[in-house]
Design an enzyme around this catalytic site. Structure first.
Site, PDB file in Angstrom:
ATOM      1  N   GLU A  23    -152.646 -49.996 -53.889  1.00 47.52           N
ATOM      2  CA  GLU A  23    -153.357 -50.935 -53.006  1.00 47.52           C
ATOM      3  C   GLU A  23    -152.991 -50.729 -51.540  1.00 47.52           C
ATOM      4  O   GLU A  23    -153.840 -50.836 -50.658  1.00 47.52           O
ATOM      5  CB  GLU A  23    -153.053 -52.374 -53.437  1.00 47.52           C
ATOM      6  N   GLY A  66    -149.183 -52.131 -56.369  1.00 51.92           N
ATOM      7  CA  GLY A  66    -149.208 -52.397 -54.930  1.00 51.92           C
ATOM      8  C   GLY A  66    -149.158 -51.118 -54.106  1.00 51.92           C
ATOM      9  O   GLY A  66    -149.649 -51.088 -52.971  1.00 51.92           O
ATOM     10  N   ALA A 125    -145.256 -53.198 -56.549  1.00 43.82           N
ATOM     11  CA  ALA A 125    -144.432 -54.310 -56.081  1.00 43.82           C
ATOM     12  C   ALA A 125    -143.109 -54.271 -56.837  1.00 43.82           C
ATOM     13  O   ALA A 125    -143.050 -53.796 -57.967  1.00 43.82           O
ATOM     14  CB  ALA A 125    -145.149 -55.622 -56.352  1.00 43.82           C
ATOM     15  N   GLU A 157    -150.975 -53.286 -63.438  1.00 45.21           N
ATOM     16  CA  GLU A 157    -150.564 -54.692 -63.482  1.00 45.21           C
ATOM     17  C   GLU A 157    -150.860 -55.358 -64.824  1.00 45.21           C
ATOM     18  O   GLU A 157    -150.140 -56.245 -65.257  1.00 45.21           O
ATOM     19  CB  GLU A 157    -151.258 -55.481 -62.357  1.00 45.21           C
TER      20      GLU A 157
HETATM   21  N1  CO8 Z   1    -140.108 -52.283 -59.011  1.00 48.14           N
HETATM   22  C1  CO8 Z   1    -138.757 -52.191 -59.000  1.00 48.14           C
HETATM   23  N2  CO8 Z   1    -138.100 -51.077 -59.338  1.00 48.14           N
HETATM   24  C2  CO8 Z   1    -138.835 -49.996 -59.710  1.00 48.14           C
HETATM   25  C3  CO8 Z   1    -140.241 -50.024 -59.746  1.00 48.14           C
HETATM   26  C4  CO8 Z   1    -140.884 -51.236 -59.371  1.00 48.14           C
HETATM   27  N3  CO8 Z   1    -142.226 -51.347 -59.352  1.00 48.14           N
HETATM   28  N4  CO8 Z   1    -140.684 -48.814 -60.157  1.00 48.14           N
HETATM   29  C5  CO8 Z   1    -139.595 -48.062 -60.374  1.00 48.14           C
HETATM   30  N5  CO8 Z   1    -138.483 -48.762 -60.101  1.00 48.14           N
HETATM   31  C6  CO8 Z   1    -137.076 -48.315 -60.222  1.00 48.14           C
HETATM   32  C7  CO8 Z   1    -136.634 -48.265 -61.663  1.00 48.14           C
HETATM   33  O1  CO8 Z   1    -136.225 -49.546 -62.091  1.00 48.14           O
HETATM   34  C8  CO8 Z   1    -135.501 -47.277 -61.576  1.00 48.14           C
HETATM   35  O2  CO8 Z   1    -134.357 -47.934 -61.071  1.00 48.14           O
HETATM   36  P1  CO8 Z   1    -132.921 -47.811 -61.859  1.00 48.14           P
HETATM   37  O3  CO8 Z   1    -132.597 -46.350 -61.754  1.00 48.14           O
HETATM   38  O4  CO8 Z   1    -132.036 -48.703 -61.087  1.00 48.14           O
HETATM   39  O5  CO8 Z   1    -133.204 -48.229 -63.263  1.00 48.14           O
HETATM   40  C9  CO8 Z   1    -135.949 -46.296 -60.507  1.00 48.14           C
HETATM   41  O6  CO8 Z   1    -136.966 -46.971 -59.771  1.00 48.14           O
HETATM   42  C10 CO8 Z   1    -136.542 -45.019 -61.073  1.00 48.14           C
HETATM   43  O7  CO8 Z   1    -137.565 -45.376 -61.978  1.00 48.14           O
HETATM   44  P2  CO8 Z   1    -137.681 -44.771 -63.467  1.00 48.14           P
HETATM   45  O8  CO8 Z   1    -136.314 -44.462 -64.004  1.00 48.14           O
HETATM   46  O9  CO8 Z   1    -138.545 -45.693 -64.268  1.00 48.14           O
HETATM   47  O10 CO8 Z   1    -138.423 -43.406 -63.142  1.00 48.14           O
HETATM   48  P3  CO8 Z   1    -139.420 -42.593 -64.101  1.00 48.14           P
HETATM   49  O11 CO8 Z   1    -139.685 -41.319 -63.416  1.00 48.14           O
HETATM   50  O12 CO8 Z   1    -138.913 -42.588 -65.501  1.00 48.14           O
HETATM   51  O13 CO8 Z   1    -140.776 -43.494 -64.141  1.00 48.14           O
HETATM   52  C11 CO8 Z   1    -142.576 -44.776 -63.172  1.00 48.14           C
HETATM   53  C12 CO8 Z   1    -141.524 -43.674 -62.971  1.00 48.14           C
HETATM   54  C13 CO8 Z   1    -143.606 -44.328 -64.211  1.00 48.14           C
HETATM   55  C14 CO8 Z   1    -143.274 -45.019 -61.835  1.00 48.14           C
HETATM   56  C15 CO8 Z   1    -141.908 -46.072 -63.662  1.00 48.14           C
HETATM   57  O14 CO8 Z   1    -140.784 -46.330 -62.813  1.00 48.14           O
HETATM   58  C16 CO8 Z   1    -142.775 -47.272 -63.680  1.00 48.14           C
HETATM   59  O15 CO8 Z   1    -143.608 -47.420 -64.556  1.00 48.14           O
HETATM   60  N6  CO8 Z   1    -142.622 -48.200 -62.673  1.00 48.14           N
HETATM   61  C17 CO8 Z   1    -143.325 -49.412 -62.606  1.00 48.14           C
HETATM   62  C18 CO8 Z   1    -144.756 -49.211 -62.183  1.00 48.14           C
HETATM   63  C19 CO8 Z   1    -145.517 -50.513 -62.132  1.00 48.14           C
HETATM   64  O16 CO8 Z   1    -145.722 -51.180 -63.122  1.00 48.14           O
HETATM   65  N7  CO8 Z   1    -145.965 -50.909 -60.928  1.00 48.14           N
HETATM   66  C20 CO8 Z   1    -146.783 -52.049 -60.751  1.00 48.14           C
HETATM   67  C21 CO8 Z   1    -145.979 -53.204 -60.354  1.00 48.14           C
HETATM   68  S1  CO8 Z   1    -146.985 -54.680 -60.251  1.00 48.14           S
HETATM   69  C22 CO8 Z   1    -147.653 -54.652 -58.685  1.00 48.14           C
HETATM   70  O17 CO8 Z   1    -147.535 -53.693 -57.966  1.00 48.14           O
HETATM   71  C23 CO8 Z   1    -148.338 -55.888 -58.234  1.00 48.14           C
HETATM   72  C24 CO8 Z   1    -149.117 -55.634 -56.961  1.00 48.14           C
HETATM   73  C25 CO8 Z   1    -148.921 -56.736 -55.989  1.00 48.14           C
HETATM   74  C26 CO8 Z   1    -149.762 -56.546 -54.744  1.00 48.14           C
HETATM   75  C27 CO8 Z   1    -149.161 -55.652 -53.722  1.00 48.14           C
HETATM   76  C28 CO8 Z   1    -149.972 -55.627 -52.440  1.00 48.14           C
HETATM   77  C29 CO8 Z   1    -149.609 -54.455 -51.530  1.00 48.14           C
END
Ligand code: CO8
Length: 261
Positions: free
Chosen positions: A113, A110, A67, A133
């Site tokens: 999921e 998400g 998400a 999460e």
């Molecule tokens: N939301 C918003 N932006 C994101 C997300 C995200 N989940 N993931 C990555 N991005 C963005 C980063 O902010 C970055 O943007 P910017 O260049 O503007 O800073 C860009 O994508 C590239 O990301 P990274 O530079 O971090 O890339 P890396 O290769 O270094 O890392 C990762 C990749 C490991 C995937 C890392 O980006 C990360 O850990 N992301 C977050 C993962 C996460 O915690 N996801 C869970 C979110 S909670 C959730 O999903 C709740 C579920 C709700 C239910 C949904 C039902 C369908």
């Protein structure tokens, strides 16, 4: 075809609709505007007689990294509970036609999921799944705790949910989360998924719909109820034109099977 902002919809093979999540800068982070488009596209394909199966994919780098954390981080309890946040994010589960998730790269939170909401998951060797999460002070909200338990059991689901650790394509395959890991190569997982969707699209439409409905019923019914439900659907298919057109066992002499769709 209609132009969307967060997704791309194409028809890469006869009978197949392909939806590609398209927020590359945010690793396909999932948001309500994205789901509004996804729901619209899915509803349109579901109602289109030309389409027999769907494929949902992301990019090489990410199916979806969860998400959108930026959209989510300042939400209050009042907003989430009051507006039933995420309710519109699960509409894909109401689709009658089969949908295959073609997962390459990150399928986190998400994203994982969303893949689990699909009927079949194919994974690229690069796929990384996880429910991180817990690291954000929440838990999966799109069915992760429920669908993973049914796919891989309690102990593994507890471990993944409570530690937030990722799991690999190999683990996902050995646990049965995905039906298989495809060969290496850019675009391979989408190619294989489209091919599988094309195969399904050539079968009798009502039989495919009934098969999906019966398998899904196994998640919700007791064995006795599920068996009766399956039997009734089986009986019902004898009223279809498709069933009447297949007269003998498959083989060189069998008539060409023409689906009426
Ligand atoms: N939301 C918003 N932006 C994101 C997300 C995200 N989940 N993931 C990555 N991005 C963005 C980063 O902010 C970055 O943007 P910017 O260049 O503007 O800073 C860009 O994508 C590239 O990301 P990274 O530079 O971090 O890339 P890396 O290769 O270094 O890392 C990762 C990749 C490991 C995937 C890392 O980006 C990360 O850990 N992301 C977050 C993962 C996460 O915690 N996801 C869970 C979110 S909670 C959730 O999903 C709740 C579920 C709700 C239910 C949904 C039902 C369908």
């Amino acid at each position: 075809a209609k132009e969307y902002e967060h997704i791309i919809v194409t028809r890469p093979a006869p009978g197949v609709g392909l939806i590609t999540l398209n927020r590359p800068k945010a690793l396909n982070a999932l948001s309500t505007p994205l789901f509004n488009e996804l729901n619209e596209a899915v509803a349109e394909l579901d109602g289109d007689k030309e389409i027999g199966a769907l494929v949902l994919t992301g990019s090489e780098r990410a199916f979806a990294a969860g998400a959108d954390i930026k959209e989510m981080k300042d939400k209050t309890y009042e907003e989430t509970y009051g507006n039933n946040f995420l309710e519109s994010w699960t509409k894909i589960t109401q689709l009658r036609k089969p949908i295959i998730a073609a997962v390459s790269g990150y399928a986190l939170g998400g994203g994982c999921e969303l893949a689990l909401m699909c009927d079949i998951i194919l994974a690229s060797p690069t796929a990384v799944f996880g429910q991180p999460e817990i690291n954000l002070g929440v838990i999966p909200g799109g069915g992760g705790t429920q669908r993973l338990v049914r796919a891989i059991g309690k102990s593994r689901t507890m471990e993944l949910t409570l530690t937030g650790r990722n799991f690999s394509a190999v683990e996902a395959e050995s646990w049965g989360v995905v039906s298989r890991v495809v060969a290496e190569g850019e675009g391979q997982v989408v190619k294989d998924a489209v091919q599988m969707a094309e195969t399904i699209a050539k079968k009798g439409r009502l039989a495919v719909q009934a098969g999906k409905e019966a398998v899904n019923a196994a998640y919700e019914l007791t064995l006795a109820e599920g068996l009766r439900f399956e039997r009734r659907l089986f009986h019902g298919l004898f009223a279809t034109q498709d069933q009447k057109e297949v007269h003998c066992p498959p083989g060189p002499s069998s008539p060409v099977y023409q689906s009426t769709r």
